[in-house]
Design a protein around this motif. Structure first.
Motif, short mmCIF file in Angstrom:
data_model
loop_
_atom_site.label_atom_id
_atom_site.label_comp_id
_atom_site.label_asym_id
_atom_site.label_seq_id
_atom_site.Cartn_x
_atom_site.Cartn_y
_atom_site.Cartn_z
N ALA A 18 0.83 -1.20 0.00
CA ALA A 18 0.00 0.00 0.00
C ALA A 18 0.86 1.25 0.00
O ALA A 18 0.53 2.26 -0.64
CB ALA A 18 -0.93 0.00 1.21
N VAL A 19 2.00 1.22 0.72
CA VAL A 19 2.92 2.35 0.73
C VAL A 19 3.43 2.64 -0.68
O VAL A 19 3.47 3.80 -1.12
CB VAL A 19 4.10 2.08 1.69
CG1 VAL A 19 5.21 3.11 1.47
CG2 VAL A 19 3.63 2.13 3.14
N GLU A 20 3.81 1.60 -1.41
CA GLU A 20 4.31 1.79 -2.77
C GLU A 20 3.22 2.36 -3.68
O GLU A 20 3.48 3.25 -4.50
CB GLU A 20 4.84 0.47 -3.31
CG GLU A 20 6.07 -0.04 -2.56
CD GLU A 20 6.54 -1.38 -3.06
OE1 GLU A 20 5.80 -2.02 -3.85
OE2 GLU A 20 7.65 -1.81 -2.68
N THR A 21 2.01 1.84 -3.53
CA THR A 21 0.89 2.36 -4.32
C THR A 21 0.62 3.82 -3.97
O THR A 21 0.40 4.66 -4.86
CB THR A 21 -0.37 1.52 -4.08
OG1 THR A 21 -0.14 0.18 -4.50
CG2 THR A 21 -1.57 2.10 -4.84
N ALA A 22 0.62 4.13 -2.69
CA ALA A 22 0.36 5.51 -2.25
C ALA A 22 1.45 6.45 -2.75
O ALA A 22 1.17 7.59 -3.15
CB ALA A 22 0.28 5.56 -0.72
N ALA A 23 2.72 6.00 -2.73
CA ALA A 23 3.81 6.83 -3.23
C ALA A 23 3.63 7.12 -4.71
O ALA A 23 3.86 8.25 -5.18
CB ALA A 23 5.15 6.13 -2.98
N HIS A 24 3.21 6.11 -5.44
CA HIS A 24 2.96 6.30 -6.88
C HIS A 24 1.83 7.29 -7.11
O HIS A 24 1.93 8.18 -7.97
CB HIS A 24 2.62 4.94 -7.51
CG HIS A 24 2.40 4.99 -8.98
ND1 HIS A 24 3.39 5.36 -9.87
CD2 HIS A 24 1.30 4.72 -9.74
CE1 HIS A 24 2.91 5.30 -11.10
NE2 HIS A 24 1.64 4.93 -11.04
#
Length: 292
Positions: A18-24
């Motif tokens: 979720a962190v990676e998706t949110a960063a994107h």
């Protein structure tokens, strides 16, 4: 000041995804990213056997810092130029995220959790945020199709207007096509005149189909004008609502639905549809509340 993307972090593989998706998402929108760790257990589903850490053996602060450091490293790899901040706070995760949603452009959560956000099942967390949060909620699940469209579940209700806006904006920043899917059905009733009688009273299906097509066209029309660079495919399908949307999500990179509504979904509350998507969709799901 632009509102940041907020992501719930507990150190589980799902929350780090979720962190990676949110960063994107933050990088695409040109806003900051806020990593939030809620230090507390939900009173709804407390963990069995107490917390998974021992106060006498490990400092809570060290555990939290380690979780957020890993999350921040992952976020920086995805969005090196994005401003990233951390927040550690005491409280139930859903309450903390609900409060965070008041000053966020988007809240992102994973589909499974082990730590602070693991006390609640996915459905409980997501439905609570979808019902009471003040911004769209994106639940990371499934395997998004990297080149698939943004899939919009159109119901034609006024409450679903913000979901339409969100879907067009997402397709625009992602450089993706938009597939607007409107699922409808016609009510029918069998006449009990005999054991072999198959006669049905059926509404005028052709007329209904025309009305549903007009509703779909009218829903999309102003947003096509506002986002002329977004390639839009509108699709009218007569089928069972939830299975049709779940199946269509196989080839999508994101599915967007309103939090609740009536209309094209044949009288079903959209809440039940969005819950089904949160549990069974094959790609991430964004749930968008309507205007107050």
């Amino acid at each position: 000041m632009a509102k940041p993307v907020v992501v719930g972090v507990d150190g589980s593989p799902s929350s780090l995804e979720a962190v990676e998706t949110a960063a994107h998402e933050a990088a695409l929108s040109g806003v900051g990213l806020r990593l939030v760790h809620a230090f507390g257990w939900s009173s709804i589903h407390p963990p069995r056997g107490g917390p998974p850490w021992n106060r006498a053996e490990a400092g809570v602060r060290e555990l939290v810092d380690g979780t957020l450091v890993e999350a921040e490293l992952r976020a920086h790899r995805i969005a090196p130029d994005t401003d990233i901040t951390r927040e550690v706070t005491a409280g139930e995760p859903v309450v903390v995220l609900e409060i965070e949603s008041r000053t966020a452009s988007l809240v992102v959560v994973g589909s499974r959790g082990l730590g602070a956000f693991g006390g609640l099942l996915l459905g409980s967390t997501a439905v609570h945020l979808a019902s009471y949060g003040r911004c769209p909620v994106l639940v990371v699940r499934g395997r998004p199709h990297p080149t698939g469209p943004v899939l919009l579940a159109v119901d034609g209700s006024p409450a679903g207007e913000r979901a339409v806006e969100f879907a067009f904006a997402e397709a625009s920043v992602r450089g993706a096509d938009l597939l607007a899917l409107h699922v409808w059905n016609a009510w029918s009733e069998r006449l009990p005149e005999g054991p072999d009688d198959q006669l049905r009273i059926v509404v005028d299906v052709d007329r209904l189909r025309e009305e549903e097509q007009r509703l779909l066209d009218e829903t999309l029309s102003p947003w096509r004008t506002r986002y002329p660079r977004v390639a839009v495919e509108s699709r009218l399908v007569r089928s069972r609502i939830r299975p049709a949307l779940i199946e269509a999500s196989r080839d999508a990179q994101l599915i967007v639905a309103g939090a609740r509504g009536r209309g094209g979904f044949g009288g079903l509350l959209l809440g039940s549809v969005s819950q089904a998507l949160l549990q069974h969709a094959h790609c991430p799901v964004a749930v968008v509340r309507g205007a107050e």
